[in-house]
Design a protein around this motif. Structure first.
Motif, PDB file in Angstrom:
ATOM      1  N   SER A 153      11.290   3.127   0.157  1.00  0.00           N
ATOM      2  CA  SER A 153       9.888   2.697   0.073  1.00  0.00           C
ATOM      3  C   SER A 153       9.604   2.034  -1.264  1.00  0.00           C
ATOM      4  O   SER A 153       8.913   1.006  -1.322  1.00  0.00           O
ATOM      5  N   ALA A 154      10.111   2.625  -2.355  1.00  0.00           N
ATOM      6  CA  ALA A 154       9.889   2.031  -3.676  1.00  0.00           C
ATOM      7  C   ALA A 154      10.556   0.662  -3.772  1.00  0.00           C
ATOM      8  O   ALA A 154       9.989  -0.282  -4.335  1.00  0.00           O
ATOM      9  N   PHE A 155      11.747   0.538  -3.195  1.00  0.00           N
ATOM     10  CA  PHE A 155      12.478  -0.735  -3.206  1.00  0.00           C
ATOM     11  C   PHE A 155      11.692  -1.805  -2.439  1.00  0.00           C
ATOM     12  O   PHE A 155      11.490  -2.926  -2.931  1.00  0.00           O
ATOM     13  N   GLY A 156      11.219  -1.452  -1.243  1.00  0.00           N
ATOM     14  CA  GLY A 156      10.452  -2.410  -0.447  1.00  0.00           C
ATOM     15  C   GLY A 156       9.124  -2.753  -1.073  1.00  0.00           C
ATOM     16  O   GLY A 156       8.696  -3.915  -1.067  1.00  0.00           O
ATOM     17  N   GLY A 157       8.439  -1.749  -1.642  1.00  0.00           N
ATOM     18  CA  GLY A 157       7.165  -2.016  -2.297  1.00  0.00           C
ATOM     19  C   GLY A 157       7.311  -2.937  -3.495  1.00  0.00           C
ATOM     20  O   GLY A 157       6.486  -3.827  -3.706  1.00  0.00           O
ATOM     21  N   LEU A 158       8.385  -2.745  -4.256  1.00  0.00           N
ATOM     22  CA  LEU A 158       8.642  -3.609  -5.407  1.00  0.00           C
ATOM     23  C   LEU A 158       8.914  -5.040  -4.965  1.00  0.00           C
ATOM     24  O   LEU A 158       8.420  -5.998  -5.578  1.00  0.00           O
ATOM     25  N   SER A 159       9.661  -5.209  -3.884  1.00  0.00           N
ATOM     26  CA  SER A 159       9.968  -6.548  -3.380  1.00  0.00           C
ATOM     27  C   SER A 159       8.700  -7.287  -2.961  1.00  0.00           C
ATOM     28  O   SER A 159       8.504  -8.460  -3.310  1.00  0.00           O
ATOM     29  N   VAL A 160       7.826  -6.605  -2.240  1.00  0.00           N
ATOM     30  CA  VAL A 160       6.574  -7.218  -1.799  1.00  0.00           C
ATOM     31  C   VAL A 160       5.695  -7.563  -2.998  1.00  0.00           C
ATOM     32  O   VAL A 160       5.075  -8.629  -3.051  1.00  0.00           O
ATOM     33  N   PHE A 187      12.183   3.794  -8.296  1.00  0.00           N
ATOM     34  CA  PHE A 187      13.367   3.582  -7.458  1.00  0.00           C
ATOM     35  C   PHE A 187      14.622   4.080  -8.164  1.00  0.00           C
ATOM     36  O   PHE A 187      15.452   4.793  -7.573  1.00  0.00           O
ATOM     37  N   ALA A 188      14.757   3.746  -9.436  1.00  0.00           N
ATOM     38  CA  ALA A 188      15.949   4.139 -10.196  1.00  0.00           C
ATOM     39  C   ALA A 188      16.068   5.657 -10.291  1.00  0.00           C
ATOM     40  O   ALA A 188      17.173   6.215 -10.171  1.00  0.00           O
ATOM     41  N   SER A 189      14.954   6.345 -10.505  1.00  0.00           N
ATOM     42  CA  SER A 189      15.009   7.802 -10.660  1.00  0.00           C
ATOM     43  C   SER A 189      15.473   8.481  -9.377  1.00  0.00           C
ATOM     44  O   SER A 189      16.226   9.459  -9.426  1.00  0.00           O
ATOM     45  N   TYR A 190      15.054   7.971  -8.224  1.00  0.00           N
ATOM     46  CA  TYR A 190      15.461   8.588  -6.968  1.00  0.00           C
ATOM     47  C   TYR A 190      16.897   8.249  -6.591  1.00  0.00           C
ATOM     48  O   TYR A 190      17.568   9.026  -5.924  1.00  0.00           O
ATOM     49  N   VAL A 191      17.377   7.107  -7.036  1.00  0.00           N
ATOM     50  CA  VAL A 191      18.771   6.755  -6.777  1.00  0.00           C
ATOM     51  C   VAL A 191      19.712   7.564  -7.668  1.00  0.00           C
ATOM     52  O   VAL A 191      20.776   8.029  -7.223  1.00  0.00           O
ATOM     53  N   THR A 202       3.176  -2.630 -13.251  1.00  0.00           N
ATOM     54  CA  THR A 202       3.408  -2.068 -11.911  1.00  0.00           C
ATOM     55  C   THR A 202       4.837  -2.311 -11.463  1.00  0.00           C
ATOM     56  O   THR A 202       5.481  -1.412 -10.898  1.00  0.00           O
ATOM     57  N   ASN A 203       5.355  -3.510 -11.701  1.00  0.00           N
ATOM     58  CA  ASN A 203       6.759  -3.784 -11.360  1.00  0.00           C
ATOM     59  C   ASN A 203       7.696  -2.834 -12.100  1.00  0.00           C
ATOM     60  O   ASN A 203       8.653  -2.307 -11.532  1.00  0.00           O
ATOM     61  N   ALA A 204       7.422  -2.620 -13.391  1.00  0.00           N
ATOM     62  CA  ALA A 204       8.274  -1.736 -14.190  1.00  0.00           C
ATOM     63  C   ALA A 204       8.241  -0.308 -13.666  1.00  0.00           C
ATOM     64  O   ALA A 204       9.291   0.341 -13.515  1.00  0.00           O
ATOM     65  N   ILE A 205       7.050   0.183 -13.343  1.00  0.00           N
ATOM     66  CA  ILE A 205       6.923   1.562 -12.857  1.00  0.00           C
ATOM     67  C   ILE A 205       7.589   1.725 -11.493  1.00  0.00           C
ATOM     68  O   ILE A 205       8.285   2.724 -11.244  1.00  0.00           O
ATOM     69  N   MET A 206       7.417   0.755 -10.619  1.00  0.00           N
ATOM     70  CA  MET A 206       8.062   0.839  -9.307  1.00  0.00           C
ATOM     71  C   MET A 206       9.583   0.766  -9.433  1.00  0.00           C
ATOM     72  O   MET A 206      10.323   1.454  -8.719  1.00  0.00           O
ATOM     73  N   GLY A 207      10.067  -0.063 -10.366  1.00  0.00           N
ATOM     74  CA  GLY A 207      11.499  -0.135 -10.603  1.00  0.00           C
ATOM     75  C   GLY A 207      12.050   1.170 -11.147  1.00  0.00           C
ATOM     76  O   GLY A 207      13.123   1.641 -10.724  1.00  0.00           O
ATOM     77  N   ILE A 216       0.828  -1.206   0.000  1.00  0.00           N
ATOM     78  CA  ILE A 216       0.000   0.000   0.000  1.00  0.00           C
ATOM     79  C   ILE A 216       0.864   1.257   0.000  1.00  0.00           C
ATOM     80  O   ILE A 216       0.678   2.156  -0.830  1.00  0.00           O
ATOM     81  N   PHE A 217       1.808   1.321   0.925  1.00  0.00           N
ATOM     82  CA  PHE A 217       2.623   2.530   1.015  1.00  0.00           C
ATOM     83  C   PHE A 217       3.483   2.703  -0.236  1.00  0.00           C
ATOM     84  O   PHE A 217       3.519   3.748  -0.834  1.00  0.00           O
ATOM     85  N   GLY A 218       4.165   1.637  -0.645  1.00  0.00           N
ATOM     86  CA  GLY A 218       4.961   1.727  -1.866  1.00  0.00           C
ATOM     87  C   GLY A 218       5.686   3.055  -1.957  1.00  0.00           C
ATOM     88  O   GLY A 218       6.389   3.467  -1.048  1.00  0.00           O
TER      89      GLY A 218
END
Length: 520
Positions: free
Chosen positions: A345-352, A164-168, A156-161, A75-77
């Motif tokens: 958060s994006a990393f953890g949300g993607l893992s879940v 994460f990449a953009s913030y890193v 959804t996996n692609a967008i979350m990935g 949810i938080f993602g």
């Protein structure tokens, strides 16, 4: 695609292996495999990952804390940190925006209560897919699986990935320098592959990591809430002086605003995808839901209150990352904290998301709605390794699709329809199976209200955005021929059966996997 006789689940189809001998482990082409599952006659041997039980099956490794971490993790993602502007953009009023956030949370809680009844009455992994299959049969369940596996999950996996990449990568580029798209895609691909490997090989590590990330996400949101409260206590409350002035009254726009709010709460049903891996699911599934949803609703409303206190509606609409804009305005030299927390958060949300949705793919294959090789389990790690790899490949493909966001737009209304269909199963089972064992029974008005509201949110966009609705229906309809060819068509030519058999046999050796041992 595999064959599965829903009426006669014990039917057997003999396959030819490359050596023209008996099928190797787990090559049954129907939903109820009668071949050995990799455990032989020894049901107890030393060295199991969890206990002396060495049967090839999903292990019950999740407790209450892990269940809460999964729900909160999905949810938080990263959504609450990036784009709560969807609501304020449609309604144009601070007060109306907060009302919609509250009502979206209440609607999610009502839906979650229905899923608590479904999850304990039908204690199978797969979530919506399992409930639609049980209530309405093979074709509707397959179409949900088709949309989920081909569109919902990999996009959804692609967008979350990519998030994460953009913030890193952002700190390595100057403010006016755009991050190269290839760099974003490469880092997102590496992240998806790494998390797939982690979920495949180190389940305990993954669940412990989720627990840590859950508390990190909550800490980040609490920080935003506290900063917003301090800001308001300093007298900065001008944004709330006329909270409902110029509010939008068009039902179509209000419905779209609700979609944005409900989308941010999406994930409250994901623990149901892993029911079979939850210890004492009759207690821990509803408890995890009861703890998570009120907590999420409270945090979301307070976080949006903090955003609206610091930023004007125009600033929120103009921002692509509201939490970062918020931090830059009020945290000064410490504003760097926000991008770090968003990345975590994006990393953890993607893992879940990778972990939970792979179980739906696994259950679909187990029921004959996906290729048989995807119903296999690693004999060493007891995880659905082939399903994880399959979803990883689809997610990598979506990374290079230019219109990935458009695909989600097309499918969002269809996904809402299937969620409504799942909850309507509560009413269907009450009528058709009144004596069905139900450890948890919700009041009848709860599923009725949820279905009525969902129906409204589905019907209104048909008039407000007919093209998007048509495209979503078209994507779903494309799955019908695949259903009849893969599932209904039984007299497949021998060469095709040999090809499927050979592919399954090869994947078994490649992944060291076997079909699930269903014996008790």
């Amino acid at each position: 695609m595999t064959e599965y006789d829903l009426q006669s689940p014990t039917s057997e189809v003999v396959l030819l292996t490359p050596s023209n001998q008996n099928p190797p482990v787990g090559l049954g082409m129907n939903g109820d495999d009668n071949t050995p599952s990799g455990s032989g006659t020894n049901k107890q041997r030393e060295g199991s990952a969890e206990s002396n039980d060495s049967r090839v099956r999903m292990k019950k490794q999740l407790g209450l804390l892990e269940g809460v971490a999964i729900i909160l993790g999905v949810i938080f993602g990263s959504g609450i940190f990036i784009s709560p502007k969807g609501v304020i953009r449609e309604v144009d009023a601070v007060g109306t925006s907060l009302v919609i956030w509250v009502l979206s949370g209440l609607l999610s809680m009502i839906g979650a209560l229905c899923y608590a009844e479904l999850g304990t009455a039908i204690p199978k992994s797969g979530g919506d897919y399992a409930y639609i299959l049980e209530a309405y049969g093979s074709l509707p369940a397959f179409l949900y699986l088709w949309d989920a596996m081909m569109i919902f999950v990999p996009t959804t996996n692609a967008i979350m990935g990519l998030t994460f990449a953009s913030y890193v990568l952002q700190p390595f580029f100057e403010n006016n320098c755009k991050i190269p798209e290839a760099a974003l895609q490469l880092l997102a691909a590496v992240t998806i592959c790494f998390l797939t490997y982690l979920n495949s090989s180190y389940m305990k590590v993954t669940t412990k990591m989720q627990n840590v990330i859950m508390f990190t996400k909550i800490a980040a949101l609490v920080l935003i809430i506290l900063v917003g409260l301090v800001w308001m206590c300093m007298g900065n409350v001008e944004n709330f002086k006329r909270p409902f002035e110029d509010t939008e009254t068009d039902p179509g726009k209000i419905a779209v605003a609700f979609y944005s709010g409900i989308f941010s709460y999406a994930g409250w049903n994901y623990l149901n995808f892993m029911t079979e891996e939850l210890r004492d699911p009759y207690k821990n599934l509803p408890r995890a839901i009861y703890i998570s949803l009120p907590l999420v609703t409270g945090i979301y409303v307070l976080a949006n209150t903090a955003y609206l206190a610091v930023l004007t509606p125009q600033q929120m609409i103009a921002s692509d990352a509201i939490a970062v804009t918020f931090g830059n305005k009020v945290l000064g030299a410490f504003s760097f904290i926000i991008p770090i927390l968003v990345a975590i958060s994006a990393f953890g949300g993607l893992s879940v998301h990778i972990m939970t949705t792979s179980r739906m793919c696994f259950v679909g294959a187990r029921n004959g709605h996906m290729p048989a090789l995807l119903s296999q389990i690693s004999v060493k790690k007891f995880t659905p390794l082939p399903s994880l790899v399959f979803m990883c490949v689809l997610s990598l493909i979506m990374l290079v699709v230019s219109d990935v966001y458009v695909l989600i737009t097309y499918s969002s209304i269809v996904e809402s329809f299937f969620i409504m269909l799942s909850v309507s199963a509560v009413l269907y089972f009450r009528y058709t199976r009144p004596n069905m064992e139900r450890p948890i029974v919700v009041s009848l008005w709860i599923p009725i209200v949820f279905v009525i509201i969902c129906a409204f949110l589905i019907v209104v966009p048909i008039f407000a955005a007919p093209y998007e609705v048509f495209m979503g229906v078209l994507i779903t309809a494309i799955g019908i021929p695949f259903y009849y060819v893969g599932v209904v068509w039984r007299n497949k030519p021998v060469w095709l059966i040999k090809l499927i058999s050979s592919l399954t046999y090869t994947c078994q050796k490649l992944f060291l996997s076997a079909r699930e041992d269903k014996s008790d």
